[in-house]
Every structure is written in C-alpha cells, then in structure tokens.
Design a protein around this motif. Structure first.
Motif, PDB file in Angstrom:
ATOM      1  N   ARG A   2       0.839  -1.201   0.000  1.00  0.00           N
ATOM      2  CA  ARG A   2       0.000   0.000   0.000  1.00  0.00           C
ATOM      3  C   ARG A   2       0.874   1.251   0.000  1.00  0.00           C
ATOM      4  O   ARG A   2       1.938   1.287   0.601  1.00  0.00           O
ATOM      5  CB  ARG A   2      -0.905   0.015   1.229  1.00  0.00           C
ATOM      6  N   GLY A   3       0.383   2.262  -0.672  1.00  0.00           N
ATOM      7  CA  GLY A   3       1.058   3.551  -0.678  1.00  0.00           C
ATOM      8  C   GLY A   3       2.285   3.625  -1.558  1.00  0.00           C
ATOM      9  O   GLY A   3       3.099   4.538  -1.388  1.00  0.00           O
ATOM     10  N   THR A   4       2.425   2.695  -2.499  1.00  0.00           N
ATOM     11  CA  THR A   4       3.616   2.679  -3.345  1.00  0.00           C
ATOM     12  C   THR A   4       3.245   2.702  -4.826  1.00  0.00           C
ATOM     13  O   THR A   4       2.145   2.310  -5.231  1.00  0.00           O
ATOM     14  CB  THR A   4       4.483   1.436  -3.094  1.00  0.00           C
ATOM     15  N   ILE A   5       4.202   3.158  -5.620  1.00  0.00           N
ATOM     16  CA  ILE A   5       4.108   3.112  -7.081  1.00  0.00           C
ATOM     17  C   ILE A   5       5.153   2.134  -7.564  1.00  0.00           C
ATOM     18  O   ILE A   5       6.344   2.278  -7.270  1.00  0.00           O
ATOM     19  CB  ILE A   5       4.346   4.497  -7.710  1.00  0.00           C
ATOM     20  N   ALA A   6       4.715   1.123  -8.292  1.00  0.00           N
ATOM     21  CA  ALA A   6       5.627   0.116  -8.839  1.00  0.00           C
ATOM     22  C   ALA A   6       5.806   0.350 -10.324  1.00  0.00           C
ATOM     23  O   ALA A   6       4.828   0.407 -11.074  1.00  0.00           O
ATOM     24  CB  ALA A   6       5.076  -1.290  -8.586  1.00  0.00           C
ATOM     25  N   GLY A   7       7.049   0.490 -10.750  1.00  0.00           N
ATOM     26  CA  GLY A   7       7.365   0.626 -12.164  1.00  0.00           C
ATOM     27  C   GLY A   7       7.561  -0.755 -12.778  1.00  0.00           C
ATOM     28  O   GLY A   7       8.358  -1.551 -12.280  1.00  0.00           O
ATOM     29  N   ARG A  32      -3.351   3.688  -1.174  1.00  0.00           N
ATOM     30  CA  ARG A  32      -3.554   3.376  -2.590  1.00  0.00           C
ATOM     31  C   ARG A  32      -2.224   3.012  -3.228  1.00  0.00           C
ATOM     32  O   ARG A  32      -1.165   3.395  -2.739  1.00  0.00           O
ATOM     33  CB  ARG A  32      -4.182   4.563  -3.317  1.00  0.00           C
ATOM     34  N   SER A  33      -2.303   2.295  -4.343  1.00  0.00           N
ATOM     35  CA  SER A  33      -1.076   1.866  -5.024  1.00  0.00           C
ATOM     36  C   SER A  33      -1.262   1.929  -6.537  1.00  0.00           C
ATOM     37  O   SER A  33      -2.395   1.966  -7.037  1.00  0.00           O
ATOM     38  CB  SER A  33      -0.685   0.448  -4.606  1.00  0.00           C
ATOM     39  N   ILE A  34      -0.130   1.898  -7.244  1.00  0.00           N
ATOM     40  CA  ILE A  34      -0.134   1.983  -8.704  1.00  0.00           C
ATOM     41  C   ILE A  34       0.861   0.985  -9.268  1.00  0.00           C
ATOM     42  O   ILE A  34       1.984   0.848  -8.760  1.00  0.00           O
ATOM     43  CB  ILE A  34       0.249   3.400  -9.189  1.00  0.00           C
ATOM     44  N   LEU A  35       0.452   0.289 -10.325  1.00  0.00           N
ATOM     45  CA  LEU A  35       1.362  -0.488 -11.155  1.00  0.00           C
ATOM     46  C   LEU A  35       1.446   0.230 -12.487  1.00  0.00           C
ATOM     47  O   LEU A  35       0.459   0.320 -13.210  1.00  0.00           O
ATOM     48  CB  LEU A  35       0.864  -1.923 -11.335  1.00  0.00           C
ATOM     49  N   LEU A  36       2.624   0.762 -12.810  1.00  0.00           N
ATOM     50  CA  LEU A  36       2.814   1.613 -13.976  1.00  0.00           C
ATOM     51  C   LEU A  36       3.860   1.021 -14.912  1.00  0.00           C
ATOM     52  O   LEU A  36       5.007   0.825 -14.517  1.00  0.00           O
ATOM     53  CB  LEU A  36       3.268   3.019 -13.530  1.00  0.00           C
ATOM     54  N   SER A  37       3.464   0.731 -16.144  1.00  0.00           N
ATOM     55  CA  SER A  37       4.446   0.338 -17.149  1.00  0.00           C
ATOM     56  C   SER A  37       4.703   1.525 -18.065  1.00  0.00           C
ATOM     57  O   SER A  37       3.788   2.305 -18.359  1.00  0.00           O
ATOM     58  CB  SER A  37       3.947  -0.856 -17.973  1.00  0.00           C
ATOM     59  N   SER A  38       5.939   1.672 -18.502  1.00  0.00           N
ATOM     60  CA  SER A  38       6.278   2.763 -19.413  1.00  0.00           C
ATOM     61  C   SER A  38       7.610   2.477 -20.081  1.00  0.00           C
ATOM     62  O   SER A  38       8.535   1.960 -19.453  1.00  0.00           O
ATOM     63  CB  SER A  38       6.364   4.097 -18.659  1.00  0.00           C
ATOM     64  N   HIS A  39       7.686   2.799 -21.376  1.00  0.00           N
ATOM     65  CA  HIS A  39       8.969   2.726 -22.067  1.00  0.00           C
ATOM     66  C   HIS A  39       9.833   3.944 -21.745  1.00  0.00           C
ATOM     67  O   HIS A  39      11.020   3.969 -22.071  1.00  0.00           O
ATOM     68  CB  HIS A  39       8.756   2.632 -23.583  1.00  0.00           C
ATOM     69  N   ILE A  40       9.215   4.947 -21.127  1.00  0.00           N
ATOM     70  CA  ILE A  40       9.957   6.158 -20.757  1.00  0.00           C
ATOM     71  C   ILE A  40      10.474   5.947 -19.337  1.00  0.00           C
ATOM     72  O   ILE A  40       9.795   6.268 -18.349  1.00  0.00           O
ATOM     73  CB  ILE A  40       9.057   7.408 -20.856  1.00  0.00           C
ATOM     74  N   THR A  41      11.659   5.371 -19.227  1.00  0.00           N
ATOM     75  CA  THR A  41      12.154   4.986 -17.903  1.00  0.00           C
ATOM     76  C   THR A  41      12.413   6.193 -17.005  1.00  0.00           C
ATOM     77  O   THR A  41      12.424   6.054 -15.783  1.00  0.00           O
ATOM     78  CB  THR A  41      13.439   4.145 -18.018  1.00  0.00           C
ATOM     79  N   SER A  42      12.606   7.370 -17.606  1.00  0.00           N
ATOM     80  CA  SER A  42      12.793   8.556 -16.773  1.00  0.00           C
ATOM     81  C   SER A  42      11.535   8.855 -15.963  1.00  0.00           C
ATOM     82  O   SER A  42      11.616   9.360 -14.838  1.00  0.00           O
ATOM     83  CB  SER A  42      13.163   9.765 -17.637  1.00  0.00           C
ATOM     84  N   ASP A  43      10.356   8.540 -16.512  1.00  0.00           N
ATOM     85  CA  ASP A  43       9.113   8.718 -15.757  1.00  0.00           C
ATOM     86  C   ASP A  43       9.081   7.778 -14.559  1.00  0.00           C
ATOM     87  O   ASP A  43       8.712   8.168 -13.451  1.00  0.00           O
ATOM     88  CB  ASP A  43       7.894   8.448 -16.657  1.00  0.00           C
ATOM     89  N   ILE A  71       9.111   8.650 -10.201  1.00  0.00           N
ATOM     90  CA  ILE A  71       8.054   8.452  -9.209  1.00  0.00           C
ATOM     91  C   ILE A  71       7.986   7.058  -8.591  1.00  0.00           C
ATOM     92  O   ILE A  71       7.309   6.879  -7.570  1.00  0.00           O
ATOM     93  CB  ILE A  71       6.669   8.792  -9.787  1.00  0.00           C
ATOM     94  N   ALA A  72       8.655   6.063  -9.165  1.00  0.00           N
ATOM     95  CA  ALA A  72       8.458   4.684  -8.683  1.00  0.00           C
ATOM     96  C   ALA A  72       9.196   4.428  -7.372  1.00  0.00           C
ATOM     97  O   ALA A  72      10.348   4.827  -7.206  1.00  0.00           O
ATOM     98  CB  ALA A  72       8.901   3.688  -9.742  1.00  0.00           C
ATOM     99  N   ASP A  73       8.528   3.743  -6.462  1.00  0.00           N
ATOM    100  CA  ASP A  73       9.147   3.286  -5.229  1.00  0.00           C
ATOM    101  C   ASP A  73       9.738   1.889  -5.408  1.00  0.00           C
ATOM    102  O   ASP A  73      10.743   1.542  -4.799  1.00  0.00           O
ATOM    103  CB  ASP A  73       8.111   3.228  -4.098  1.00  0.00           C
ATOM    104  N   ILE A  74       9.067   1.082  -6.221  1.00  0.00           N
ATOM    105  CA  ILE A  74       9.450  -0.300  -6.474  1.00  0.00           C
ATOM    106  C   ILE A  74       9.650  -0.492  -7.977  1.00  0.00           C
ATOM    107  O   ILE A  74       8.923   0.096  -8.786  1.00  0.00           O
ATOM    108  CB  ILE A  74       8.357  -1.270  -5.971  1.00  0.00           C
ATOM    109  N   SER A 118      13.306  -2.308  -4.452  1.00  0.00           N
ATOM    110  CA  SER A 118      12.991  -0.900  -4.231  1.00  0.00           C
ATOM    111  C   SER A 118      14.000  -0.039  -4.998  1.00  0.00           C
ATOM    112  O   SER A 118      15.171  -0.416  -5.145  1.00  0.00           O
ATOM    113  CB  SER A 118      13.035  -0.550  -2.746  1.00  0.00           C
ATOM    114  N   ARG A 119      13.528   1.082  -5.480  1.00  0.00           N
ATOM    115  CA  ARG A 119      14.418   1.980  -6.229  1.00  0.00           C
ATOM    116  C   ARG A 119      15.582   2.437  -5.346  1.00  0.00           C
ATOM    117  O   ARG A 119      16.732   2.516  -5.803  1.00  0.00           O
ATOM    118  CB  ARG A 119      13.625   3.189  -6.731  1.00  0.00           C
ATOM    119  N   GLU A 120      15.292   2.699  -4.083  1.00  0.00           N
ATOM    120  CA  GLU A 120      16.339   3.159  -3.164  1.00  0.00           C
ATOM    121  C   GLU A 120      17.437   2.112  -3.007  1.00  0.00           C
ATOM    122  O   GLU A 120      18.635   2.432  -3.043  1.00  0.00           O
ATOM    123  CB  GLU A 120      15.722   3.492  -1.805  1.00  0.00           C
ATOM    124  N   THR A 121      17.040   0.849  -2.834  1.00  0.00           N
ATOM    125  CA  THR A 121      18.031  -0.214  -2.672  1.00  0.00           C
ATOM    126  C   THR A 121      18.851  -0.395  -3.938  1.00  0.00           C
ATOM    127  O   THR A 121      20.082  -0.571  -3.883  1.00  0.00           O
ATOM    128  CB  THR A 121      17.338  -1.545  -2.312  1.00  0.00           C
TER     129      THR A 121
END
Length: 285
Positions: free
Chosen positions: A30-35, A183-194, A198-201, A215-218
């Motif tokens: 919960r509360g995360t955006i997954a790329g 809330r959470s989001i699963l986001l696919s994109s060819h624009i990896t800069s996007d 914003i992605a946490d995971i 995780s992006r941080e790790t």
C-alpha cells in the motif's frame, strides 16, 4: 506494510502453446508506485490483463486486498482503475455524455472529481472522443480511472503520446494518488525517466519471467554496474551477479552488493535505464 496486490506464479499460454507468462510473482505494498519495466512483448500488458480478468490466466493466483480476484467480484472491480495503451471509449460521445454513462456503471462515481481532472488536463468537454488525439485519450482514460474511488491503478503506457508538460502533470497526479498511504499503482512505461521519477518499487520482466523486484532506493544505493575485464569477471562471486552483458573487450555486470566487490574493479554511474538495458539485453547465471 501490507500488500494491496499479490501476484503469485501467474502463467499464461496463447494459441500454439506459446508461453507468455512463466510463474510471474510480485507484490505491491500500500502507498507505493511500482514501475513495470520490460521490452515490447515481455508480458507487461498480459500480466495486467490477467490481474483484472480481461485475459484468462492458465495458472497462479491474483489477490487484491488479500482477496482472490475473480471476474464476477464486482466490488473488487470497483476498486481498480485501469488504463491500457488502447482504450475503447465510445467515440461518438463527448465528455459530458461520457460522465453520465460512467455515473451509471460505477457505484462510487464522483462527477465532481471527474470534472476536476477534465479541467486539470485541459480536455475539451464538447468535442467527440473519437476526435481526440492519442495523448488526450490517455488523459481522459486516467481521469475516468481516478473518478470512481479506485484503490489500485493499473497504467499500461499511460504517459505515451504526452508532451513533456502533459507527462509532468500526470506524474504529479499519480504521486498525489498514493500520498495517503492507502492506494497503489502499477505503472508500465517505455519512458524509464518517468518511472525513475516516481516509482518506489521496480519490477523487471523479460520474456514472461520476472528478473528482479527491488525498491528503487536499494537498487541505487547498494547495487552497481561493473566494467570488468574477462579475467575480473571470472573471479566475481556468482551469488552477487544479477545479470551481465559481454562485449568485445569487457563485461558489464550488475551486482547486488557493491561493497562485496574489490574496489579495483571499475564501476560506472548508472540509471534505471542502464539497468533495464543490461537485464533485457544481457544474460543471467
């Protein structure tokens, strides 16, 4: 932190016994955006379709809010907002008419929120949807997904076709969407800069198989891309190697713990795009 979406051993074969998904497993707290990152044909859209039930899975489990997803469970569908690369909204309607249609389809439809996003995205209210540009259609699809109190958004190439300002506006909306931690989001994109913005995971998929969820941080703080000679590559502990790509005079290696590699081995500054390219084009032990 509890998971809002749990996908376990998801599999799918299409006609001719072509395997599209191979035991795909991942979870989104919960509360995360997954790329969701992968080449065309990697299985991103098929995975999303299997999650919401528009594509029948051949095996595995999909749980949303801890409950097994089923196409007959309308209460779960209410809590999911989906935006795919090709949306089939009624072309003969305008936005005013479309709002009246969705008011009947969704119990939690909020016309005021819908109008807010229509204004925010500067969409014309009287123009027929069939005359919208691709970017306008994507913005409209996002506005619909955000207007029925969804708890989980599945966005497949939602930033495609948008100019830089439109992408910025959309990304700001998505960050606000998960800000309450529920809330959470699963986001696919060819624009990896996007995704990097914003992605946490990060979830990397290739040929229907998950290569890495992290995780992006790790990834950015612990991992490293090494530029090794072939001799140096032979002496790297195999348990550290996530993926590698051989070149004519060196080997680029993604390792999971930079501190466990001798500092004499050259390292390069890297982005998520660099990691994606190495994983998609490289090999795995």
């Amino acid at each position: 932190m509890s998971a809002i979406l749990e996908v376990e051993n998801l599999s799918k074969c299409f006609s001719g016994k072509k395997t599209v998904l191979r035991n795909v497993s991942f979870s989104i707290p919960r509360g995360t955006i997954a790329g969701f990152i992968g080449d065309n044909g990697a299985g991103k859209s098929t995975t999303m379709g299997a999650i919401i039930g528009t594509i029948r899975k051949d095996g595995g489990s999909v749980k949303i809010f801890g409950e097994e997803m089923d196409s007959n469970k309308s209460h779960l569908k209410e809590d999911i907002g989906a935006v795919f690369d090709q949306m089939h909204l009624p072309k003969q309607l305008n936005i005013k008419q479309l709002g009246n249609v969705f008011r009947l389809l969704y119990k939690n439809w909020d016309q005021n929120i819908f109008q807010y996003y229509i204004t925010y995205f500067s969409l014309p209210k009287d123009k027929k949807i069939g005359d919208f540009s691709r970017g306008m259609s994507m913005k409209l699809s996002v506005a619909v997904a955000l207007s029925h109190d969804a708890k989980l958004l599945l966005l497949d190439e939602a930033t495609a076709g948008l100019d830089p300002l439109g992408r910025y506006d959309l990304l700001e909306v998505l960050k606000d969407f998960v800000a309450d931690g529920q809330r959470s989001i699963l986001l696919s994109s060819h624009i990896t800069s996007d995704i990097e913005t914003i992605a946490d995971i990060l979830i990397f998929i290739k040929s229907g198989s998950i290569l890495l969820q992290i995780s992006r941080e790790t990834l950015m703080s612990r991992y490293a891309i090494l530029e090794c000679t072939y001799k140096e590559f032979e002496h790297i502990e195999s348990s550290l190697v996530v993926g590698y790509q051989k070149k004519s005079d060196q080997v680029d290696v993604l390792v999971c713990d930079r501190e466990q590699v001798p500092f004499t081995v050259a390292r390069k500054d890297f982005s998520i795009d660099d990691v994606a390219l190495l994983l998609m084009r490289g090999e795995h032990l």
